[in-house]
Design an enzyme around this catalytic site. Structure first.
Site, PDB file in Angstrom:
ATOM      1  N   GLU A 103      44.748  42.968  40.379  1.00 49.24           N
ATOM      2  CA  GLU A 103      45.825  41.994  40.536  1.00 49.24           C
ATOM      3  C   GLU A 103      46.964  42.712  41.254  1.00 49.24           C
ATOM      4  O   GLU A 103      47.150  43.933  41.077  1.00 49.24           O
ATOM      5  CB  GLU A 103      46.286  41.441  39.187  1.00 49.24           C
ATOM      6  CG  GLU A 103      45.230  40.650  38.445  1.00 49.24           C
ATOM      7  CD  GLU A 103      44.731  39.404  39.172  1.00 49.24           C
ATOM      8  OE1 GLU A 103      45.472  38.892  40.045  1.00 49.24           O
ATOM      9  OE2 GLU A 103      43.616  38.960  38.873  1.00 49.24           O
TER      10      GLU A 103
ATOM     11  N   GLU B 257      55.870  33.606  43.021  1.00 44.22           N
ATOM     12  CA  GLU B 257      54.592  32.961  43.315  1.00 44.22           C
ATOM     13  C   GLU B 257      53.410  33.821  42.865  1.00 44.22           C
ATOM     14  O   GLU B 257      52.363  33.302  42.465  1.00 44.22           O
ATOM     15  CB  GLU B 257      54.463  32.643  44.805  1.00 44.22           C
ATOM     16  CG  GLU B 257      54.591  33.826  45.755  1.00 44.22           C
ATOM     17  CD  GLU B 257      56.023  34.062  46.216  1.00 44.22           C
ATOM     18  OE1 GLU B 257      56.187  34.635  47.312  1.00 44.22           O
ATOM     19  OE2 GLU B 257      56.968  33.671  45.482  1.00 44.22           O
TER      20      GLU B 257
ATOM     21  N   HIS C 247      44.929  34.601  36.397  1.00 45.17           N
ATOM     22  CA  HIS C 247      44.017  35.573  36.992  1.00 45.17           C
ATOM     23  C   HIS C 247      44.224  36.930  36.343  1.00 45.17           C
ATOM     24  O   HIS C 247      44.992  37.757  36.821  1.00 45.17           O
ATOM     25  CB  HIS C 247      44.246  35.660  38.503  1.00 45.17           C
ATOM     26  CG  HIS C 247      43.715  34.491  39.249  1.00 45.17           C
ATOM     27  ND1 HIS C 247      43.012  34.606  40.421  1.00 45.17           N
ATOM     28  CD2 HIS C 247      43.780  33.176  38.984  1.00 45.17           C
ATOM     29  CE1 HIS C 247      42.673  33.395  40.858  1.00 45.17           C
ATOM     30  NE2 HIS C 247      43.145  32.517  39.994  1.00 45.17           N
TER      31      HIS C 247
ATOM     32  N   ASP D 218      38.503  38.434  34.598  1.00 46.16           N
ATOM     33  CA  ASP D 218      37.799  38.103  35.838  1.00 46.16           C
ATOM     34  C   ASP D 218      36.581  39.001  36.031  1.00 46.16           C
ATOM     35  O   ASP D 218      35.537  38.549  36.527  1.00 46.16           O
ATOM     36  CB  ASP D 218      38.743  38.231  37.035  1.00 46.16           C
ATOM     37  CG  ASP D 218      39.724  37.074  37.130  1.00 46.16           C
ATOM     38  OD1 ASP D 218      39.665  36.169  36.271  1.00 46.16           O
ATOM     39  OD2 ASP D 218      40.548  37.066  38.056  1.00 46.16           O
TER      40      ASP D 218
END
Length: 233
Positions: free
Chosen positions: A10, A53, A151, A156
């Protein structure tokens, strides 16, 4: 048996060459394409802000990462975990790009692109023209997505491990119906990915199982598979 490592990152954004940084790395060890339970997981101080974001995608804010180690401090541990084995990721070029940018900052050699196995490319080959995001593949294979509200790299990885097994043919993709020497007894279940790397697990029915089978066959009327055992009176 072949070892490989499945990993995910990430980040603070999409452009490692423009200052975006890694904030989380997760990796899982696979043997014969199946997870062993060994994992590497770390949160990283990106030494910069995290745009709103990006936080909406993975859920991390700058305050969540204050006091976490910087990439240079965990680089050697990550390199030790991945060894020299294949590296599997979904949209692998993205993750390789970010890891290699961090490696360069930390004065470490980049990951060799020849180690890359991209599950996105595998999925596109199998399902051309169809959605092949991780979410789409999980839905296609009936993999539970209920915990994936953001996420998270470790989650994941676990989801991708299940997807990868399916892309490679499922948990019995190496099933063999013969013994190690090619005979039909005992049954051998192959757990590796291909010839020369598969380890046979021999499955021998118990005496009780064989007796139950013989009793069941004895109740059948002229079963064809025992015809060769008959002799003339």
């Amino acid at each position: 048996m072949k070892r490989s490592v499945l990993f995910d990152t990430e980040t603070t954004g999409l452009e490692p060459t423009k200052g975006d940084r890694v904030i989380e790395i997760a990796a899982l060890e696979l043997l014969g394409d199946l997870p062993t339970g060994k994992a590497f997981h770390v949160l990283i101080d990106p030494e910069r802000d995290i745009p709103e974001e990006a936080s909406r995608v993975h859920g991390f804010t700058r305050s969540d990462l204050e006091g976490k180690p910087k990439f240079a401090a965990i680089a050697d541990d990550f390199l030790e975990f991945i060894g020299d084995d294949e590296l599997i990721a979904h949209n692998a070029s993205f993750d390789f790009g970010f890891i290699n940018a961090e490696m360069e900052r930390a004065g470490r050699p980049p990951l060799d692109p020849s180690r890359k196995v991209d599950t996105l490319e595998l999925a596109r080959e199998r399902f051309p023209g169809m959605p092949n995001s991780l979410d789409a593949l999980c839905r296609r294979y009936g993999i539970d997505l209920s915990e994936r509200t953001t996420h998270n790299a470790l989650l994941d990885c676990k989801l991708l491990a299940d997807v990868y097994v399916e892309l490679m043919g499922g948990r019995q993709h190496g099933l063999g119906l013969g013994g190690e020497d090619g005979n039909d007894s005992p049954v051998a279940r192959y757990t590796g990915p291909g010839p020369g790397t598969r380890t046979p697990v021999l499955i021998q029915p118990s005496a009780e199982t064989l007796a139950a089978h013989a009793a069941f066959v004895g109740k059948l009327s002229d079963p064809v598979w025992t015809a060769g055992e008959k002799t003339d009176a």
